[in-house]
Design an enzyme around this catalytic site. Structure first.
Site, PDB file in Angstrom:
ATOM      1  N   ASP A 194       4.601   2.174  -4.043  1.00  0.00           N
ATOM      2  CA  ASP A 194       3.458   2.539  -5.007  1.00  0.00           C
ATOM      3  C   ASP A 194       3.530   1.258  -5.967  1.00  0.00           C
ATOM      4  O   ASP A 194       4.574   0.818  -6.537  1.00  0.00           O
ATOM      5  CB  ASP A 194       3.651   3.838  -5.518  1.00  0.00           C
ATOM      6  CG  ASP A 194       2.465   4.126  -6.685  1.00  0.00           C
ATOM      7  OD1 ASP A 194       1.585   3.338  -6.953  1.00  0.00           O
ATOM      8  OD2 ASP A 194       2.646   5.387  -6.916  1.00  0.00           O
ATOM      9  N   VAL A 195       2.438   0.477  -6.207  1.00  0.00           N
ATOM     10  CA  VAL A 195       2.304  -0.543  -7.183  1.00  0.00           C
ATOM     11  C   VAL A 195       2.517  -0.189  -8.805  1.00  0.00           C
ATOM     12  O   VAL A 195       2.734  -1.109  -9.523  1.00  0.00           O
ATOM     13  CB  VAL A 195       1.109  -1.558  -7.205  1.00  0.00           C
ATOM     14  CG1 VAL A 195       1.011  -2.161  -5.833  1.00  0.00           C
ATOM     15  CG2 VAL A 195      -0.148  -0.593  -7.390  1.00  0.00           C
ATOM     16  N   LYS A 243     -10.986   1.510 -14.487  1.00  0.00           N
ATOM     17  CA  LYS A 243     -11.378   0.112 -14.127  1.00  0.00           C
ATOM     18  C   LYS A 243     -11.652  -0.413 -15.727  1.00  0.00           C
ATOM     19  O   LYS A 243     -11.335  -1.927 -15.617  1.00  0.00           O
ATOM     20  CB  LYS A 243     -12.359   0.408 -13.207  1.00  0.00           C
ATOM     21  CG  LYS A 243     -12.117   0.750 -11.883  1.00  0.00           C
ATOM     22  CD  LYS A 243     -11.165  -0.334 -11.152  1.00  0.00           C
ATOM     23  CE  LYS A 243     -11.170   0.119  -9.557  1.00  0.00           C
ATOM     24  NZ  LYS A 243     -10.222  -1.189  -9.083  1.00  0.00           N
ATOM     25  N   TYR A 258     -12.178   7.280 -12.825  1.00  0.00           N
ATOM     26  CA  TYR A 258     -12.189   5.841 -12.089  1.00  0.00           C
ATOM     27  C   TYR A 258     -12.556   4.739 -13.211  1.00  0.00           C
ATOM     28  O   TYR A 258     -12.417   3.712 -13.295  1.00  0.00           O
ATOM     29  CB  TYR A 258     -13.063   6.045 -10.900  1.00  0.00           C
ATOM     30  CG  TYR A 258     -13.279   4.789 -10.158  1.00  0.00           C
ATOM     31  CD1 TYR A 258     -12.222   4.228  -9.441  1.00  0.00           C
ATOM     32  CD2 TYR A 258     -14.365   4.279 -10.041  1.00  0.00           C
ATOM     33  CE1 TYR A 258     -12.263   3.172  -8.374  1.00  0.00           C
ATOM     34  CE2 TYR A 258     -14.920   3.044  -9.188  1.00  0.00           C
ATOM     35  CZ  TYR A 258     -13.495   2.583  -8.514  1.00  0.00           C
ATOM     36  OH  TYR A 258     -13.703   1.417  -7.546  1.00  0.00           O
ATOM     37  N   ASP A 314       0.864  -1.326  -0.131  1.00  0.00           N
ATOM     38  CA  ASP A 314      -0.122  -0.119   0.002  1.00  0.00           C
ATOM     39  C   ASP A 314       0.967   1.241  -0.182  1.00  0.00           C
ATOM     40  O   ASP A 314       1.904   1.322   0.622  1.00  0.00           O
ATOM     41  CB  ASP A 314      -0.795  -0.001   1.150  1.00  0.00           C
ATOM     42  CG  ASP A 314      -2.286   0.706   1.114  1.00  0.00           C
ATOM     43  OD1 ASP A 314      -2.193   2.126   0.755  1.00  0.00           O
ATOM     44  OD2 ASP A 314      -3.205   0.050   1.068  1.00  0.00           O
TER      45      ASP A 314
END
Ligand code: UDP
Length: 322
Positions: A59-60, A151, A147, A34
């Protein structure tokens, strides 16, 4: 059951932290990731001394190496409308770079990869209730697009890794979910209403309150996604509670349950706010044998101790920008 090494991205968030608890309870090793942009360390405080849990604060969107893993739950993304509108570029990045990076890890270790997608893929739906076969009605340039399109892009990426590279992927489309550890001030409807009712403040209804949502309690949601990972289903699966509420009915339910004397206050409806939303859960029922068990009144009751404490610690509800 085989004990596994499991990566949970977004582990400090509402869903990620509850998921980590559930997987640890089953005896697995959990590596959380996270960057704490919307997640909170206090959601993981109780795992401080748990030797089977570790947290990578990163951070991914940057490539990283968690070591061998058997399963990846990719939960990392801002998810409350107020958060993703404030963090629009970060939301787009995590839906793109974050998904590529974590899919690359799944490919490297032949891990099962679950992606947390959303009912927002359906946008403001013209088909009701929404089955997985519905392609949606999304505004690609509106305020929610950072968003919704992140997604949707993420779903396309996941399907491409499955088709071209043979990665074992799962996609869950999550409908409105609530429970303890929702940030009291994250701006979502259930957290706002509970905090407002417990503080004796007006409940803020956006628009005329006739828009609908279908609210799933967190334990039901997690049961669904864990079943999905254990299934062979490679197509998206809706997980949500099919009981549909208008926002005004939901406000009255919160008032009835809390015994609050708060009034309802009408505020402007945010742009592109979907008029209705209800999952068709035929696929989850038939493929996963899953159904929600906790109905709204009971779920709200289960939330009250957590939100009461938050109110005592004086965290307010966050109004919409309007
Ligand atoms: N909403 C509301 N009052 C609030 C917060 C939200 O009336 O204080 C409405 C919002 O306009 C939307 C619904 O409740 O129609 C659900 O909003 P939320 O932000 O929880 O999630 P969404 O389903 O829109 O992503």
């Amino acid at each position: 059951m085989k004990k596994m090494r499991i990566l949970v991205t977004g582990a400090a968030g509402f869903l990620g932290s509850h998921l980590a608890d559930l997987l640890l309870d089953e005896g697995h090793i959990v590596i959380g990731v996270d960057n704490l942009s919307t997640g909170r360390l206090e959601n993981l405080e109780h795992l401080h001394r748990e030797p089977r849990f570790s947290l990578l604060e990163r951070d991914v969107c940057q490539p990283f190496e968690p070591g061998q893993v058997d399963v990846i739950y990719n939960m990392a993304s801002p998810a409350s409308p107020l958060d993703y509108m404030k963090l629009g570029l970060e939301t787009l990045r995590v839906g793109a770079y974050g998904v590529f990076n974590t899919l690359d890890i799944a490919r490297r270790y032949n891990a099962v990869y679950l992606h947390a997608s959303t009912s927002e893929c359906y946008g403001d739906p013209e088909v009701h209730p929404q089955p997985e076969s519905y392609w949606g009605n999304v505004n690609p340039i509106g305020p929610r697009s950072v968003y919704d399109e992140a997604k949707r892009f993420a779903e396309a990426t996941v399907m491409a890794y499955q088709r071209y590279l043979g990665v074992k992927t799962r996609i869950v489309r999550i409908f409105n979910t609530y429970g303890p550890r929702l940030q009291p001030n994250d701006g979502r409807v259930i957290s706002n209403f509970l905090v407002q009712a417990l503080r004796g403040e007006d409940l803020t209804i956006y628009g005329d309150g006739s828009q609908t949502r279908s609210f799933c309690y967190v334990t039901d949601l997690l049961d669904g996604i864990v079943r999905l990972v254990r299934s062979e289903e490679q197509q998206p699966v809706n997980i949500g509670n099919p009981v549909e509420w208008t926002i005004a009915e939901c406000a009255r339910e919160v008032l009835a349950l809390t015994g609050s004397r708060s009034k309802l206050r009408m505020l402007p409806l945010p742009e592109d706010d979907p008029a209705r939303r209800r999952p068709d859960i035929t696929r989850a029922r038939s493929v996963l044998g899953w159904e929600p068990k906790v109905q709204l009144r009971e779920g709200l009751r289960l939330c009250i101790p957590y939100f009461t404490q938050a109110v005592q610690e004086n965290t307010g509800a966050r109004p919409s920008a309007g």
